[in-house]
Design a protein around this motif. Structure first.
Motif, PDB file in Angstrom:
ATOM      1  N   MET A 296       0.556  -1.192  -0.077  1.00 34.81           N
ATOM      2  CA  MET A 296       0.199  -0.354   0.266  1.00 34.81           C
ATOM      3  C   MET A 296       1.034   1.142   0.088  1.00 34.81           C
ATOM      4  N   PRO A 297       1.049   1.874  -1.401  1.00 33.50           N
ATOM      5  CA  PRO A 297       1.680   3.049  -0.797  1.00 33.50           C
ATOM      6  C   PRO A 297       0.836   4.532  -0.014  1.00 33.50           C
ATOM      7  N   ILE A 298       1.750   5.177   1.308  1.00 34.87           N
ATOM      8  CA  ILE A 298       0.540   5.839   1.263  1.00 34.87           C
ATOM      9  C   ILE A 298       1.447   6.678   1.484  1.00 34.87           C
ATOM     10  N   THR A 299       0.125   7.897   1.028  1.00 31.10           N
ATOM     11  CA  THR A 299       0.656   8.919  -0.027  1.00 31.10           C
ATOM     12  C   THR A 299       0.085  10.423   0.716  1.00 31.10           C
ATOM     13  N   ASN A 300      -0.682  10.189   2.377  1.00 31.54           N
ATOM     14  CA  ASN A 300      -1.190  11.332   2.531  1.00 31.54           C
ATOM     15  C   ASN A 300      -1.228  10.919   3.567  1.00 31.54           C
ATOM     16  N   ALA A 301      -0.291  12.105   4.792  1.00 27.58           N
ATOM     17  CA  ALA A 301      -1.173  10.833   5.886  1.00 27.58           C
ATOM     18  C   ALA A 301      -1.725  11.280   6.912  1.00 27.58           C
ATOM     19  N   LYS A 302      -3.204  11.581   6.353  1.00 33.11           N
ATOM     20  CA  LYS A 302      -4.512  11.049   6.746  1.00 33.11           C
ATOM     21  C   LYS A 302      -4.121   9.579   6.715  1.00 33.11           C
ATOM     22  N   GLN A 303      -4.053   8.368   5.583  1.00 31.87           N
ATOM     23  CA  GLN A 303      -4.056   7.206   5.140  1.00 31.87           C
ATOM     24  C   GLN A 303      -3.471   6.185   5.845  1.00 31.87           C
ATOM     25  N   VAL A 304      -1.963   7.003   6.931  1.00 31.87           N
ATOM     26  CA  VAL A 304      -1.495   6.234   7.532  1.00 31.87           C
ATOM     27  C   VAL A 304      -2.493   5.793   9.072  1.00 31.87           C
ATOM     28  N   ASP A 305      -3.231   6.403   9.803  1.00 32.08           N
ATOM     29  CA  ASP A 305      -3.667   6.256  10.934  1.00 32.08           C
ATOM     30  C   ASP A 305      -5.552   5.099  10.327  1.00 32.08           C
ATOM     31  N   ARG A 306      -5.798   5.046   8.937  1.00 30.19           N
ATOM     32  CA  ARG A 306      -6.894   4.824   8.699  1.00 30.19           C
ATOM     33  C   ARG A 306      -5.712   3.461   8.038  1.00 30.19           C
ATOM     34  N   ALA A 307      -4.311   2.845   7.618  1.00 30.57           N
ATOM     35  CA  ALA A 307      -4.134   2.025   7.173  1.00 30.57           C
ATOM     36  C   ALA A 307      -4.373   1.605   7.914  1.00 30.57           C
ATOM     37  N   ILE A 308      -3.647   1.943   9.401  1.00 30.61           N
ATOM     38  CA  ILE A 308      -3.253   1.541  10.858  1.00 30.61           C
ATOM     39  C   ILE A 308      -4.453   0.285  11.288  1.00 30.61           C
ATOM     40  N   LYS A 309      -5.407   0.894  11.722  1.00 32.27           N
ATOM     41  CA  LYS A 309      -6.575   0.934  12.094  1.00 32.27           C
ATOM     42  C   LYS A 309      -7.213  -0.534  11.608  1.00 32.27           C
TER      43      LYS A 309
ATOM     44  N   ARG B  53      11.850   3.948  10.439  1.00 34.24           N
ATOM     45  CA  ARG B  53      11.976   5.057   9.244  1.00 34.24           C
ATOM     46  C   ARG B  53      10.891   5.493   8.378  1.00 34.24           C
ATOM     47  N   PHE B  54       9.651   4.563   8.497  1.00 34.14           N
ATOM     48  CA  PHE B  54       8.002   5.017   8.122  1.00 34.14           C
ATOM     49  C   PHE B  54       7.520   6.011   8.760  1.00 34.14           C
ATOM     50  N   LYS B  55       7.998   6.396  10.271  1.00 36.98           N
ATOM     51  CA  LYS B  55       7.361   6.843  10.610  1.00 36.98           C
ATOM     52  C   LYS B  55       7.789   8.526  11.188  1.00 36.98           C
ATOM     53  N   SER B  56       9.223   8.545  10.789  1.00 33.82           N
ATOM     54  CA  SER B  56      10.132   9.454  10.640  1.00 33.82           C
ATOM     55  C   SER B  56       9.916  10.151   9.954  1.00 33.82           C
ATOM     56  N   LEU B  57       9.288   9.534   8.412  1.00 36.14           N
ATOM     57  CA  LEU B  57       9.070   9.813   6.798  1.00 36.14           C
ATOM     58  C   LEU B  57       7.447  10.752   6.531  1.00 36.14           C
ATOM     59  N   VAL B  58       6.476  10.317   7.936  1.00 39.56           N
ATOM     60  CA  VAL B  58       5.769  10.684   8.314  1.00 39.56           C
ATOM     61  C   VAL B  58       5.335  12.547   8.742  1.00 39.56           C
TER      62      VAL B  58
ATOM     63  N   ALA C  29       2.298  17.491  -1.224  1.00 42.29           N
ATOM     64  CA  ALA C  29       3.352  16.831  -2.685  1.00 42.29           C
ATOM     65  C   ALA C  29       4.170  16.237  -2.104  1.00 42.29           C
ATOM     66  N   ALA C  30       5.311  16.768  -0.909  1.00 46.42           N
ATOM     67  CA  ALA C  30       6.169  16.199  -1.062  1.00 46.42           C
ATOM     68  C   ALA C  30       5.655  14.962   0.119  1.00 46.42           C
ATOM     69  N   MET C  31       5.081  14.439   0.490  1.00 45.46           N
ATOM     70  CA  MET C  31       4.664  13.112   1.431  1.00 45.46           C
ATOM     71  C   MET C  31       3.871  12.455   0.034  1.00 45.46           C
ATOM     72  N   LYS C  32       2.874  12.414  -0.871  1.00 42.46           N
ATOM     73  CA  LYS C  32       3.350  11.839  -2.169  1.00 42.46           C
ATOM     74  C   LYS C  32       4.962  11.236  -2.454  1.00 42.46           C
ATOM     75  N   GLN C  33       5.349  12.158  -3.121  1.00 42.41           N
ATOM     76  CA  GLN C  33       6.587  11.422  -3.065  1.00 42.41           C
ATOM     77  C   GLN C  33       7.241  10.889  -2.858  1.00 42.41           C
ATOM     78  N   ALA C  34       7.179  11.105  -0.836  1.00 40.00           N
ATOM     79  CA  ALA C  34       8.054  10.276  -0.063  1.00 40.00           C
ATOM     80  C   ALA C  34       7.453   8.604  -0.350  1.00 40.00           C
ATOM     81  N   GLY C  35       6.346   9.254  -0.061  1.00 42.31           N
ATOM     82  CA  GLY C  35       5.273   7.451   0.210  1.00 42.31           C
ATOM     83  C   GLY C  35       5.370   7.148  -0.911  1.00 42.31           C
ATOM     84  N   ILE C  36       5.556   7.160  -2.106  1.00 41.06           N
ATOM     85  CA  ILE C  36       5.819   5.970  -3.399  1.00 41.06           C
ATOM     86  C   ILE C  36       7.142   5.718  -3.377  1.00 41.06           C
ATOM     87  N   ALA C  37       7.721   6.672  -2.938  1.00 40.83           N
ATOM     88  CA  ALA C  37       9.271   6.259  -2.949  1.00 40.83           C
ATOM     89  C   ALA C  37       9.500   4.800  -2.068  1.00 40.83           C
ATOM     90  N   TYR C  38       8.820   4.788  -0.704  1.00 41.14           N
ATOM     91  CA  TYR C  38       9.534   3.749   0.230  1.00 41.14           C
ATOM     92  C   TYR C  38       8.305   2.817  -0.368  1.00 41.14           C
TER      93      TYR C  38
END
Ligand code: FAD
Length: 292
Positions: A208-221, A230-235, A243-252
């Motif tokens: 799952m590419p996480i590309t926005n911060a809101k998605q993080v909580d939803r995905a964990i739930k 490493r992923f938490k630091s990125l968020v 835009a940066a979050m999207k790029q970083a999530g796709i890279a991850y």
């Protein structure tokens, strides 16, 4: 084309998951988004199924459209737990009529209003019952099942979860797709344990590419997935900058896929969530590896 056949290749291929619209008014926009993903010519695409009715009627409409227009092999999801035998049998017949030969056989989540309800009179309790009915339907379905590297949220322990998983596979699953995970070591550990338990079918990791911060909580739930530091630091660093979050999530996600391939996994399923730009970016990040 049967997915079990596609999984025999030894080079990397990507498949993408999409979901059907909830309402008829959204059908056209979903159709266009999913078609843009199909144009990428993934190895196959899957279309999810709404457990409590809702979107279920559109799963096959979307799958049929993509198969006919883009010749992409399709995997249609089907859940059973909140359905009657009559409904499930009708959906199986619809799949046969639509020429969809690949089915993801799922239990589905228990709807909130039925949690704790008396279940003895339900037609279905577990996905294994649906797997058996698909086998008994007489159609030559290629059947997928779900699996959980970090155990299913309702399971008490991993040993029991894997024992039930083995029963489901033995009932007729040709392959398994995993729940999302963000630490590949969890997947490698799970693979070791299920192989040891005698489960030999191909496993398709779900990323799952996480590309926005809101998605993080939803995905964990939703998944109960472990978030590596490493992923938490990125968020923390990019969460406020879409835009940066999207790029970083796709890279991850890209990095996870490269590591999986380097460790011998050849098909990765990307939870592309009806987002053609994200699917295309992941594919282009991997273009030399994919040979596309
Ligand atoms: P099962 O395999 O039946 O397992 C459910 C739980 O029951 C597990 O804890 C298992 O250990 C336990 N169990 C199994 N057999 C027994 C037994 N005989 N006795 C006691 N316990 C048992 N949901 C949707 O609504 N639509 C979708 O399209 C969809 N797609 C998905 C795709 C993937 C790849 C994944 C991983 C999940 C998907 N889901 C979907 C979510 C899924 O429906 C839920 O996770 C659901 O809670 C479990 O479904 P399952 O098929 O894994 O169930």
């Amino acid at each position: 084309m049967k997915i079990s056949q596609l999984l025999k290749q030894d080079t990397l291929s990507l498949s993408f998951e999409v979901f059907p619209p909830k309402l008829q008014t959204n059908f056209e926009s979903v159709r266009i988004a999913t078609q843009r993903i199909a144009k990428l010519q993934p190895s196959f695409m899957s279309v999810t199924y709404g457990a409590g009715g809702g979107t279920s009627q559109y799963t096959l409409d979307i799958a049929r459209n993509l198969k006919e227009e883009y010749n992409v092999p399709m995997l249609a999801h089907l859940t059973c737990v909140s359905s009657s035998k009559e409904t499930v049998h009708a959906r199986i017949q619809d799949m046969i009529d639509a020429g969809i030969g690949n089915v993801m056989a799922l239990r589905g989540d228990i709807p909130a209003h039925l949690e704790g309800a008396e279940r003895s009179h339900w037609d279905y309790h577990y996905a294994i019952e649906l797997v058996r009915e698909l086998k008994e339907s007489g159609a030559d379905f290629c059947i997928g099942g779900a699996c959980y590297p970090e155990i299913h949220p309702e399971s008490g322990d991993q040993k029991t979860d894997i024992r039930y998983l083995k029963e489901k596979v033995d009932a007729g699953c040709d392959f398994l797709t995993t729940q999302m995970f963000f630490d590949n070591n969890l997947l490698y550990n799970f693979l070791y344990k299920i192989r040891e338990a005698g489960i030999t079918v191909p496993i398709i990791p779900g990323i799952m590419p996480i590309t926005n911060a809101k998605q993080v909580d939803r995905a964990i739930k939703l998944s109960g997935s472990f978030m590596p530091q490493r992923f938490k630091s990125l968020v923390d660093k990019f969460g406020h900058d879409p835009a940066a979050m999207k790029q970083a999530g796709i890279a991850y996600a890209t990095d996870q896929i490269i590591d999986l391939y380097a460790n011998g996994i050849t098909n990765v399923h990307v939870y592309s969530m009806n987002k053609p730009d994200i699917a295309a970016k992941i594919q282009s990040n991997l273009s030399d590896i994919l040979g596309k």
